[in-house]
Design a protein around this motif. Structure first.
Motif, mmCIF file in Angstrom:
data_model
loop_
_atom_site.group_PDB
_atom_site.id
_atom_site.type_symbol
_atom_site.label_atom_id
_atom_site.label_comp_id
_atom_site.label_asym_id
_atom_site.label_seq_id
_atom_site.Cartn_x
_atom_site.Cartn_y
_atom_site.Cartn_z
ATOM 1 N N ASP A 132 0.833 -1.195 0.000
ATOM 2 C CA ASP A 132 0.000 0.000 0.000
ATOM 3 C C ASP A 132 0.875 1.255 0.000
ATOM 4 O O ASP A 132 2.096 1.182 0.164
ATOM 5 N N GLU A 133 0.221 2.392 -0.192
ATOM 6 C CA GLU A 133 0.930 3.673 -0.254
ATOM 7 C C GLU A 133 1.608 4.012 1.065
ATOM 8 O O GLU A 133 2.689 4.600 1.079
ATOM 9 N N GLU A 134 0.991 3.667 2.182
ATOM 10 C CA GLU A 134 1.584 3.986 3.484
ATOM 11 C C GLU A 134 2.933 3.300 3.668
ATOM 12 O O GLU A 134 3.849 3.871 4.265
ATOM 13 N N THR A 135 3.101 2.101 3.146
ATOM 14 C CA THR A 135 4.393 1.414 3.235
ATOM 15 C C THR A 135 5.452 2.173 2.437
ATOM 16 O O THR A 135 6.594 2.314 2.886
ATOM 17 N N VAL A 136 5.073 2.699 1.291
ATOM 18 C CA VAL A 136 5.995 3.514 0.490
ATOM 19 C C VAL A 136 6.357 4.778 1.265
ATOM 20 O O VAL A 136 7.529 5.182 1.309
ATOM 21 N N ARG A 137 5.376 5.414 1.883
ATOM 22 C CA ARG A 137 5.640 6.627 2.671
ATOM 23 C C ARG A 137 6.553 6.332 3.870
ATOM 24 O O ARG A 137 7.417 7.123 4.218
ATOM 25 N N LYS A 138 6.357 5.180 4.495
ATOM 26 C CA LYS A 138 7.210 4.789 5.625
ATOM 27 C C LYS A 138 8.658 4.663 5.179
ATOM 28 O O LYS A 138 9.571 5.131 5.859
ATOM 29 N N HIS A 139 8.884 4.037 4.032
ATOM 30 C CA HIS A 139 10.250 3.914 3.496
ATOM 31 C C HIS A 139 10.855 5.294 3.298
ATOM 32 O O HIS A 139 12.010 5.542 3.655
ATOM 33 N N ALA A 140 10.085 6.217 2.730
ATOM 34 C CA ALA A 140 10.589 7.572 2.498
ATOM 35 C C ALA A 140 10.936 8.254 3.819
ATOM 36 O O ALA A 140 11.998 8.886 3.936
ATOM 37 N N ARG A 141 10.067 8.131 4.816
ATOM 38 C CA ARG A 141 10.329 8.752 6.123
ATOM 39 C C ARG A 141 11.589 8.183 6.760
ATOM 40 O O ARG A 141 12.453 8.928 7.232
ATOM 41 N N LEU A 142 11.693 6.864 6.788
ATOM 42 C CA LEU A 142 12.846 6.228 7.434
ATOM 43 C C LEU A 142 14.154 6.551 6.718
ATOM 44 O O LEU A 142 15.200 6.655 7.354
ATOM 45 N N GLY A 143 14.096 6.702 5.398
ATOM 46 C CA GLY A 143 15.298 6.989 4.632
ATOM 47 C C GLY A 143 15.620 8.468 4.513
ATOM 48 O O GLY A 143 16.700 8.841 4.072
ATOM 49 N N GLY A 144 14.665 9.310 4.901
ATOM 50 C CA GLY A 144 14.871 10.742 4.757
ATOM 51 C C GLY A 144 14.768 11.203 3.310
ATOM 52 O O GLY A 144 15.340 12.219 2.933
ATOM 53 N N PHE A 145 14.022 10.444 2.505
ATOM 54 C CA PHE A 145 13.834 10.785 1.092
ATOM 55 C C PHE A 145 12.516 11.521 0.915
ATOM 56 O O PHE A 145 11.524 11.144 1.537
ATOM 57 N N PRO A 146 12.457 12.483 0.003
ATOM 58 C CA PRO A 146 11.152 13.058 -0.300
ATOM 59 C C PRO A 146 10.315 12.060 -1.098
ATOM 60 O O PRO A 146 10.858 11.216 -1.799
ATOM 61 N N ALA A 147 9.032 12.152 -0.945
ATOM 62 C CA ALA A 147 8.081 11.380 -1.766
ATOM 63 C C ALA A 147 6.999 12.382 -2.153
ATOM 64 O O ALA A 147 5.928 12.408 -1.563
ATOM 65 N N ASN A 148 7.328 13.237 -3.110
ATOM 66 C CA ASN A 148 6.442 14.338 -3.474
ATOM 67 C C ASN A 148 5.127 13.870 -4.090
ATOM 68 O O ASN A 148 4.103 14.511 -3.919
ATOM 69 N N ARG A 149 5.179 12.778 -4.796
ATOM 70 C CA ARG A 149 3.959 12.223 -5.386
ATOM 71 C C ARG A 149 4.114 10.705 -5.455
ATOM 72 O O ARG A 149 5.126 10.205 -5.913
ATOM 73 N N ILE A 150 3.093 10.008 -5.001
ATOM 74 C CA ILE A 150 3.077 8.546 -5.078
ATOM 75 C C ILE A 150 1.848 8.164 -5.888
ATOM 76 O O ILE A 150 0.727 8.537 -5.536
ATOM 77 N N SER A 151 2.072 7.433 -6.959
ATOM 78 C CA SER A 151 0.979 7.043 -7.847
ATOM 79 C C SER A 151 0.937 5.529 -7.975
ATOM 80 O O SER A 151 1.949 4.896 -8.285
#
Length: 90
Positions: free
Chosen positions: A59-78
């Protein structure tokens, strides 16, 4: 698992050296290893100031979690609905 395209805005990214890109990749893979097999990075496209990453995740939340933990931006997730290529033209 669903497939997602993540757009990351990172100024100057396209000018990073091979070593700089390798460091970004290592950081991402380190976070992926911590999160376990529920998320996979397939590949990324680097442009001038953006990176477009293709991931498999539940799901999208798992992608967002990866971004948060890595300190990466995730400006748009599609979420990818379908994939097409030239063979579809017949």
């Amino acid at each position: 698992m669903a497939q997602f395209v993540i757009e990351r805005e990172i100024p100057g990214l396209g000018n990073l050296s091979e070593a700089g890109l390798q460091e970004v990749a290592r950081k991402s893979v380190g976070v992926l290893n911590e999160m376990g097999p529920e998320i996979r990075w397939l590949h990324s496209y680097v442009t001038g100031d953006k990176m477009f990453c293709v991931y498999l995740a539940p799901d999208e939340e798992t992608v967002r979690k990866h971004a948060r933990l890595g300190g990466f931006p995730a400006n748009r997730i599609s979420a990818v609905r379908r994939m097409i290529d030239p063979s579809l033209a017949g």
